[in-house]
Design a protein around this motif. Sequence first.
Motif, PDB file in Angstrom:
ATOM      1  N   HIS A 127      76.839  44.334  17.172  1.00 42.22           N
ATOM      2  CA  HIS A 127      77.310  43.135  17.876  1.00 42.22           C
ATOM      3  C   HIS A 127      78.834  43.040  17.846  1.00 42.22           C
ATOM      4  CE1 HIS A 127      73.457  41.694  18.863  1.00 42.22           C
ATOM      5  NE2 HIS A 127      73.152  41.053  17.747  1.00 42.22           N
ATOM      6  N   ASP A 201      71.844  37.812  23.688  1.00 40.58           N
ATOM      7  CA  ASP A 201      71.615  38.910  22.750  1.00 40.58           C
ATOM      8  C   ASP A 201      71.928  38.539  21.303  1.00 40.58           C
ATOM      9  OD1 ASP A 201      71.362  41.778  24.445  1.00 40.58           O
ATOM     10  OD2 ASP A 201      72.312  40.141  25.525  1.00 40.58           O
ATOM     11  N   ILE A 202      72.833  37.601  21.104  1.00 35.00           N
ATOM     12  CA  ILE A 202      73.187  37.227  19.735  1.00 35.00           C
ATOM     13  C   ILE A 202      72.502  35.928  19.307  1.00 35.00           C
ATOM     14  CG2 ILE A 202      75.082  36.605  18.178  1.00 35.00           C
ATOM     15  CD1 ILE A 202      76.886  38.452  19.710  1.00 35.00           C
ATOM     16  N   GLY A 206      64.696  33.472  19.142  1.00 33.51           N
ATOM     17  CA  GLY A 206      64.222  34.334  18.075  1.00 33.51           C
ATOM     18  C   GLY A 206      65.308  35.154  17.398  1.00 33.51           C
ATOM     19  N   LYS A 207      66.571  34.992  17.825  1.00 31.54           N
ATOM     20  CA  LYS A 207      67.661  35.804  17.265  1.00 31.54           C
ATOM     21  C   LYS A 207      68.695  34.963  16.522  1.00 31.54           C
ATOM     22  CE  LYS A 207      67.196  39.076  21.099  1.00 31.54           C
ATOM     23  NZ  LYS A 207      67.895  39.740  22.226  1.00 31.54           N
ATOM     24  N   LYS A 209      68.760  33.376  13.716  1.00 31.91           N
ATOM     25  CA  LYS A 209      68.948  33.540  12.280  1.00 31.91           C
ATOM     26  C   LYS A 209      70.008  34.586  11.994  1.00 31.91           C
ATOM     27  CE  LYS A 209      66.523  34.477   7.942  1.00 31.91           C
ATOM     28  NZ  LYS A 209      65.218  34.768   7.289  1.00 31.91           N
ATOM     29  N   GLU A 210      69.885  35.756  12.650  1.00 35.62           N
ATOM     30  CA  GLU A 210      70.907  36.777  12.478  1.00 35.62           C
ATOM     31  C   GLU A 210      72.168  36.398  13.240  1.00 35.62           C
ATOM     32  OE1 GLU A 210      71.168  41.595  12.569  1.00 35.62           O
ATOM     33  OE2 GLU A 210      70.550  40.630  14.436  1.00 35.62           O
ATOM     34  N   GLY A 211      72.007  35.733  14.376  1.00 39.22           N
ATOM     35  CA  GLY A 211      73.154  35.367  15.198  1.00 39.22           C
ATOM     36  C   GLY A 211      74.153  34.490  14.472  1.00 39.22           C
TER      37      GLY A 211
END
Length: 296
Positions: A127, A201-202, A206-207, A209-211
């Motif tokens: 990223h 994408d970030i 569903g993303k 938590k990491e984003g």
Amino acid sequence: MAAFSPILAPSGTRPRSQFFTAVKANFIRDGFPLQTWVAIGALLQSALLLVLPIRFAIIPSTFYLGTSLIDGLAIWSGVRANPYMNGVVPGKVSAQFPGSTTPSQNPIVVIKLAARSNHPLGVFHPHMRKISTFFRDMIEDLDEHSEQYDYLGACSYLANERATANEVMILAYFRTYEGLHKWCHVPGGVHREAWSYWNKDIMGRGKAKEGRLFSIMHEVYQVPARKWESIFVNYHPTGLGATTYKIDVDGQTKWISPLVDASRGVLRSSKGRMALSEGNDHDIYGDDAFPSQSKR
């Protein structure tokens, strides 16, 4: 009052933004804390000791340190030219819009755009590599369409508040807020593409938590005329001083630096550079450390 006279010669082509002078190795170096780099060096030295006699294994580090010391002494003594002085503009100069007859005559718009990784992989996470590519592509796009978006120039900065994975920032200048806003929202533009990448994408479904391990920010300042000033002393062109402006010279298109002599007249003081005085505010302190460059 006559227009301020730029001190640097104009160019026949638009120079690339200062952003592209950034040394990529600095960002790689920032990817690891100092102790990690020391450990890597120790590991490499240990590997040499395993395959070479000690008198040979210490040659690379000794040679590097020795040549660095000799090079530093050569620069200090004047035997070798100081590479850090490349591009330095001696004396006291200020950035003024070409054609200006009074200080800070034009309004200006500034945007700070930054990103940072809080992921264990730091700048090496895909990223962050993608964000870095977007940063580069955005400035390339602005360089290519500078007149369309009232773009003047940009530079980059690497923060130092953490041991590693520091904030990477772009500082960009525009003539107008309308130009900046137009560039940000043009359909299919690089900024819109980066915006979509962040949202889908970030931080997409569903993303998140990491984003949340990745950070972006911006600040925008719309500064009226006579509400800004700049001074550079024995400095290389940077910030507003590294912006470029299109002018006409005898029917030919040229690109000019905004740097002008600030060692005399109204530009000598901060209040003078904001058109609030005649520039003589500092006379009470005695001799000027930077006499008129025309007298040198």
